[in-house]
Design an enzyme around this catalytic site. Structure first.
Site, mmCIF file in Angstrom:
data_model
loop_
_atom_site.group_PDB
_atom_site.id
_atom_site.type_symbol
_atom_site.label_atom_id
_atom_site.label_comp_id
_atom_site.label_asym_id
_atom_site.label_seq_id
_atom_site.Cartn_x
_atom_site.Cartn_y
_atom_site.Cartn_z
ATOM 1 N N LYS A 3 9.427 -3.743 0.931
ATOM 2 C CA LYS A 3 7.901 -4.476 0.209
ATOM 3 C C LYS A 3 8.867 -5.857 -0.751
ATOM 4 O O LYS A 3 9.312 -5.685 -1.358
ATOM 5 C CB LYS A 3 7.505 -4.442 -0.349
ATOM 6 N N TYR A 43 -2.426 -5.795 7.354
ATOM 7 C CA TYR A 43 -3.101 -4.697 6.982
ATOM 8 C C TYR A 43 -4.667 -4.838 7.239
ATOM 9 O O TYR A 43 -5.406 -4.150 6.747
ATOM 10 C CB TYR A 43 -3.285 -4.504 5.659
ATOM 11 N N ASN A 106 5.140 1.141 -3.507
ATOM 12 C CA ASN A 106 5.851 2.309 -3.000
ATOM 13 C C ASN A 106 6.876 1.529 -2.223
ATOM 14 O O ASN A 106 7.732 2.593 -0.906
ATOM 15 C CB ASN A 106 4.774 2.715 -2.032
ATOM 16 N N HIS A 109 7.887 -0.617 3.794
ATOM 17 C CA HIS A 109 6.598 0.012 4.192
ATOM 18 C C HIS A 109 6.978 0.845 5.587
ATOM 19 O O HIS A 109 7.883 0.130 6.009
ATOM 20 C CB HIS A 109 5.882 -1.490 5.178
ATOM 21 N N GLU A 120 3.748 -4.967 15.238
ATOM 22 C CA GLU A 120 4.245 -5.588 13.853
ATOM 23 C C GLU A 120 5.194 -5.944 14.209
ATOM 24 O O GLU A 120 5.985 -6.892 13.055
ATOM 25 C CB GLU A 120 4.020 -4.145 13.124
#
Ligand code: DAT
Ligand code: MG
Length: 131
Positions: A3, A43, A106, A109, A120
């Site tokens: 990310k 998302y 975080n 992914h 995805e």
């Protein structure tokens, strides 16, 4: 995926090294900025959640590194290498435990099922980009 926080903090090489030491094959790899439209689609399952706007802002805030992995049990294995969504609950030695402090940022992914992986991979890679 690495990310924007992970890319910005210079963790790309470290995370790729963990993936390769584990033994997964990298069959697709690219760095780019995710568009809002792509982020909202990616998302989509979270669109009713209160953090959706922040999540989309964050994931589009800078370059990400999208990685297509191949290997035995790669989906579950990569989820384990990342650790729990909230870094406070992530197993010691996992990426989120080692490199993150907040759920919102975080570092990585990972797809959570064969169905989401297929979806995805289709969003982030053209067929000819997967080797
Ligand atoms: P994961 O990324 O472990 O698959 P998820 O699919 O439940 O977790 O959520 C996607 C991302 O949304 C997550 O990596 C960080 C953000 N997020 C999840 N729950 C959150 C919360 N309670 N507050 C803020 N951000 C959250
Ligand atoms: Mg998820």
């Amino acid at each position: 995926m690495i990310k924007p926080d992970g890319v910005k903090r210079g963790l790309t090489a470290e995370i790729l090294a963990r993936i390769q030491r584990k033994g997964y094959r990298v069959v697709g790899l690219k760095q780019f900025v995710i568009s809002r439209e792509l982020a909202e689609n990616h998302y989509g399952e979270h669109k009713e959640r209160p953090f959706f706007g922040e999540l989309v802002d964050f994931i589009t805030s800078g370059p990400v590194v999208a990685i297509a992995l191949e290997g035995e049990n790669a989906i579950l294995g990569w989820r384990g290498m990342m650790g729990a969504t909230n870094p406070a609950n992530a197993a010691p030695g996992s990426i989120r435990a080692d490199y993150a402090t907040t759920t919102g940022e975080n570092v990585t992914h990972g797809s959570d099922s064969p169905e989401s992986a297929e979806r995805e991979l289709g969003l982030f890679f053209k067929p000819e980009e997967l080797l």
